[in-house]
Motif scaffolding. Structure first.
Motif, PDB file in Angstrom:
ATOM      1  N   LEU A 122       0.833  -1.211   0.000  1.00 42.00           N
ATOM      2  CA  LEU A 122       0.000   0.000   0.000  1.00 42.00           C
ATOM      3  C   LEU A 122       0.867   1.259   0.000  1.00 42.00           C
ATOM      4  CD1 LEU A 122      -2.536  -1.062   2.787  1.00 42.00           C
ATOM      5  CD2 LEU A 122      -3.186  -0.512   0.442  1.00 42.00           C
ATOM      6  N   TYR A 123       2.095   1.129   0.490  1.00 41.44           N
ATOM      7  CA  TYR A 123       2.909   2.323   0.773  1.00 41.44           C
ATOM      8  C   TYR A 123       3.942   2.633  -0.304  1.00 41.44           C
ATOM      9  CZ  TYR A 123       0.661   1.795   5.257  1.00 41.44           C
ATOM     10  OH  TYR A 123      -0.290   1.681   6.245  1.00 41.44           O
ATOM     11  N   ASP A 124       3.490   2.806  -1.566  1.00 37.73           N
ATOM     12  CA  ASP A 124       4.402   3.413  -2.544  1.00 37.73           C
ATOM     13  C   ASP A 124       4.298   4.929  -2.347  1.00 37.73           C
ATOM     14  OD1 ASP A 124       1.907   3.941  -3.583  1.00 37.73           O
ATOM     15  OD2 ASP A 124       2.398   3.372  -5.637  1.00 37.73           O
ATOM     16  N   ASP A 125       4.863   5.713  -3.256  1.00 37.34           N
ATOM     17  CA  ASP A 125       4.856   7.171  -3.036  1.00 37.34           C
ATOM     18  C   ASP A 125       3.430   7.717  -2.929  1.00 37.34           C
ATOM     19  OD1 ASP A 125       7.539   6.967  -3.106  1.00 37.34           O
ATOM     20  OD2 ASP A 125       7.840   8.116  -4.960  1.00 37.34           O
ATOM     21  N   VAL A 126       2.540   7.247  -3.809  1.00 40.89           N
ATOM     22  CA  VAL A 126       1.152   7.731  -3.775  1.00 40.89           C
ATOM     23  C   VAL A 126       0.485   7.280  -2.471  1.00 40.89           C
ATOM     24  CG1 VAL A 126      -1.112   7.619  -4.904  1.00 40.89           C
ATOM     25  CG2 VAL A 126       0.973   7.711  -6.299  1.00 40.89           C
ATOM     26  N   GLY A 127       0.657   5.991  -2.135  1.00 41.12           N
ATOM     27  CA  GLY A 127       0.030   5.446  -0.926  1.00 41.12           C
ATOM     28  C   GLY A 127       0.539   6.129   0.341  1.00 41.12           C
ATOM     29  N   SER A 128       1.832   6.393   0.407  1.00 37.39           N
ATOM     30  CA  SER A 128       2.385   7.057   1.605  1.00 37.39           C
ATOM     31  C   SER A 128       1.797   8.461   1.743  1.00 37.39           C
ATOM     32  CB  SER A 128       3.912   7.142   1.528  1.00 37.39           C
ATOM     33  OG  SER A 128       4.451   5.846   1.512  1.00 37.39           O
ATOM     34  N   ALA A 129       1.643   9.153   0.607  1.00 39.69           N
ATOM     35  CA  ALA A 129       1.063  10.504   0.651  1.00 39.69           C
ATOM     36  C   ALA A 129      -0.408  10.424   1.086  1.00 39.69           C
ATOM     37  CB  ALA A 129       1.187  11.175  -0.712  1.00 39.69           C
ATOM     38  N   LEU A 130      -1.137   9.420   0.591  1.00 40.32           N
ATOM     39  CA  LEU A 130      -2.549   9.283   0.985  1.00 40.32           C
ATOM     40  C   LEU A 130      -2.658   8.936   2.464  1.00 40.32           C
ATOM     41  CD1 LEU A 130      -3.997   7.439  -2.142  1.00 40.32           C
ATOM     42  CD2 LEU A 130      -4.644   9.721  -1.338  1.00 40.32           C
ATOM     43  N   PHE A 131      -1.760   8.087   2.956  1.00 40.32           N
ATOM     44  CA  PHE A 131      -1.825   7.749   4.382  1.00 40.32           C
ATOM     45  C   PHE A 131      -1.567   8.979   5.251  1.00 40.32           C
ATOM     46  CE2 PHE A 131      -0.356   6.427   8.513  1.00 40.32           C
ATOM     47  CZ  PHE A 131      -1.521   5.799   8.923  1.00 40.32           C
ATOM     48  N   GLU A 132      -0.680   9.830   4.788  1.00 40.13           N
ATOM     49  CA  GLU A 132      -0.404  11.086   5.494  1.00 40.13           C
ATOM     50  C   GLU A 132      -1.714  11.905   5.602  1.00 40.13           C
ATOM     51  OE1 GLU A 132       2.403  11.794   6.940  1.00 40.13           O
ATOM     52  OE2 GLU A 132       1.963  13.906   7.390  1.00 40.13           O
ATOM     53  N   VAL A 133      -2.502  11.909   4.524  1.00 38.70           N
ATOM     54  CA  VAL A 133      -3.793  12.624   4.567  1.00 38.70           C
ATOM     55  C   VAL A 133      -4.747  11.928   5.546  1.00 38.70           C
ATOM     56  CG1 VAL A 133      -5.788  13.430   3.235  1.00 38.70           C
ATOM     57  CG2 VAL A 133      -3.519  13.448   2.185  1.00 38.70           C
ATOM     58  N   ILE A 134      -4.796  10.596   5.510  1.00 41.65           N
ATOM     59  CA  ILE A 134      -5.666   9.847   6.438  1.00 41.65           C
ATOM     60  C   ILE A 134      -5.381  10.268   7.877  1.00 41.65           C
ATOM     61  CG2 ILE A 134      -6.120   7.549   7.437  1.00 41.65           C
ATOM     62  CD1 ILE A 134      -5.746   6.349   4.654  1.00 41.65           C
ATOM     63  N   SER A 135      -4.098  10.468   8.189  1.00 44.06           N
ATOM     64  CA  SER A 135      -3.726  10.775   9.576  1.00 44.06           C
ATOM     65  C   SER A 135      -4.237  12.153  10.018  1.00 44.06           C
ATOM     66  CB  SER A 135      -2.216  10.655   9.759  1.00 44.06           C
ATOM     67  OG  SER A 135      -1.569  11.724   9.106  1.00 44.06           O
ATOM     68  N   HIS A 136      -4.701  12.960   9.063  1.00 44.26           N
ATOM     69  CA  HIS A 136      -5.292  14.267   9.415  1.00 44.26           C
ATOM     70  C   HIS A 136      -6.818  14.235   9.441  1.00 44.26           C
ATOM     71  CE1 HIS A 136      -1.522  16.516   9.306  1.00 44.26           C
ATOM     72  NE2 HIS A 136      -1.196  15.819   8.231  1.00 44.26           N
ATOM     73  N   LEU A 137      -7.430  13.121   9.021  1.00 44.91           N
ATOM     74  CA  LEU A 137      -8.897  13.076   8.935  1.00 44.91           C
ATOM     75  C   LEU A 137      -9.519  13.068  10.329  1.00 44.91           C
ATOM     76  CD1 LEU A 137      -9.380  10.294   6.205  1.00 44.91           C
ATOM     77  CD2 LEU A 137      -9.679  12.773   5.900  1.00 44.91           C
ATOM     78  N   PRO A 138     -10.621  13.799  10.503  1.00 46.46           N
ATOM     79  CA  PRO A 138     -11.264  13.807  11.824  1.00 46.46           C
ATOM     80  C   PRO A 138     -11.685  12.412  12.289  1.00 46.46           C
ATOM     81  CG  PRO A 138     -12.564  15.046  10.184  1.00 46.46           C
ATOM     82  CD  PRO A 138     -11.259  14.703   9.550  1.00 46.46           C
ATOM     83  N   GLU A 139     -12.087  11.546  11.347  1.00 44.53           N
ATOM     84  CA  GLU A 139     -12.568  10.207  11.745  1.00 44.53           C
ATOM     85  C   GLU A 139     -11.441   9.291  12.218  1.00 44.53           C
ATOM     86  OE1 GLU A 139     -13.065  11.664   8.758  1.00 44.53           O
ATOM     87  OE2 GLU A 139     -14.940  10.998   7.833  1.00 44.53           O
ATOM     88  N   TYR A 140     -10.202   9.567  11.790  1.00 45.20           N
ATOM     89  CA  TYR A 140      -9.080   8.679  12.086  1.00 45.20           C
ATOM     90  C   TYR A 140      -8.219   9.325  13.173  1.00 45.20           C
ATOM     91  CZ  TYR A 140      -5.308   5.309  11.095  1.00 45.20           C
ATOM     92  OH  TYR A 140      -4.356   4.316  11.180  1.00 45.20           O
ATOM     93  N   GLY A 141      -8.600   9.069  14.430  1.00 47.14           N
ATOM     94  CA  GLY A 141      -7.928   9.745  15.542  1.00 47.14           C
ATOM     95  C   GLY A 141      -6.628   9.100  15.972  1.00 47.14           C
TER      96      GLY A 141
END
Ligand code: TRP
Length: 322
Positions: A35-54
């Protein structure tokens, strides 16, 4: 930062793992590390800012609040290794506290090249730090770090963000034992564990309204298209998250919305999907705070202290190698 080159051929491994996972007789699966290629790592970084994902914010809050207390509990002099450093943002508080005590070597072990580069950029301004990154799988990287151990130095391993939850319980204990076997008595492991919470909250955390988690999961198929020449039609797969109450986990799948065949040339396979059939990509196991010491002991550690976040049930556990 010195980023060590990987001797293995990542694309070739990916092709083989895709072949093994998608030719399983029952549940098709793909290993979550891809899951963690360059695109996936960038998306996970966004997930970590989502209100639902504390989860990530809870981890970060605990590290910020308790950094000096954690460092006080870790015998020095110490070198710090982190398994899966990500961007390195939340590790800053701890490293600053370690470096206030004495000059500290920090060894991030990370399979994502872009995450390693980000991590170095984020942390290199800390005074009295030296950073050597390893672009490696966790245990391979940790073995190399251990080979660098300076005489009289302890190792402190950071395994944050509840990555342990991505193993099932038995494999998790086995992984912790493998880490323990690389360490010496008195070394430490700071382990992040996400704690059990209501099912509805878990589902929201792993299937957010904006669809970032869905994009993160679907990127695995997009990556196969980019790197393996496959023809996954992303509009014919949907992301699903469901709670498995027996395993106490959230399971992430990619579900085929129709009957279809996908050609994956680099893996030399054509894969048939029935309508509703899924590819299992990840499970995230949740823990109770009380069970951590038992798990630690089975792996050759003891749980010395636990810090629990008040807003999002999550624990930082300091384990000491026995
Ligand atoms: N492994 C992390 C977790 O369990 C990362 C993650 C968050 C994740 N959302 C995901 C992995 C969705 C796969 C699919 O929290």
């Amino acid at each position: 930062m010195l980023v060590h080159a990987i001797p293995t051929n990542v694309t070739y491994d990916f092709a083989l793992d895709v072949r093994a996972g998608l030719t399983q007789p029952d549940q098709k699966e793909l290993p979550s590390k891809y899951l963690y290629d360059d695109v996936g790592s960038a998306l996970f970084e966004v997930i970590s800012h989502l209100p639902e994902y504390g989860l990530t914010r809870a981890d970060e809050r605990l590290l910020r609040r308790h950094a000096s207390e954690i460092v006080d509990r870790v015998a020095g002099p110490v070198s710090v290794a982190e398994l899966g450093s990500g961007s390195g943002r939340k590790t800053r508080y701890l490293l600053e506290a370690f470096c206030r005590r004495q000059r500290t070597s920090y060894y991030p072990v990370e399979i994502s090249h872009s995450a390693l580069v980000m991590c170095e950029r984020e942390l290199s301004d800390i005074e009295s730090i030296s950073i050597v990154g390893f672009e490696r799988e966790y245990l391979d990287g940790l073995l190399e770090v251990a080979a660098y151990r300076k005489p009289g130095h302890h190792l402190c391993v950071l395994f944050l963000g509840s990555t342990i939850g991505n193993f099932d319980r038995t494999a998790g204990i086995r992984f912790l034992s493998d880490v323990r076997n690389i360490l010496k008595p008195g070394d430490s492991l700071l382990l992040g564990t996400d704690l059990e919470k209501p099912h509805s909250q878990l589902i929201r955390a792993y299937d957010d309204e904006l669809g970032v988690t869905a994009a993160f999961n679907l990127n695995l198929l997009a990556r196969a298209n980019r790197e393996l020449g496959s023809d996954f039609d992303l509009s014919k797969f949907v992301h699903t998250a469901k709670v498995n109450p027996e395993a106490r986990s959230v399971e992430m799948h990619l579900e085929s919305t129709c009957r279809q065949t996908v050609d994956i040339p680099a893996s030399e396979i054509k894969v048939e999907f029935a309508a509703g059939e899924t590819i299992w990509t990840e499970s995230s196991h949740k823990y109770s705070a009380d069970e951590i010491d038992g798990i630690a002991r089975r792996a050759g550690f003891r749980c010395e202290v636990q810090w629990i976040d008040e807003q999002w049930p999550f624990a930082e556990n300091l384990l000491i190698a026995e």
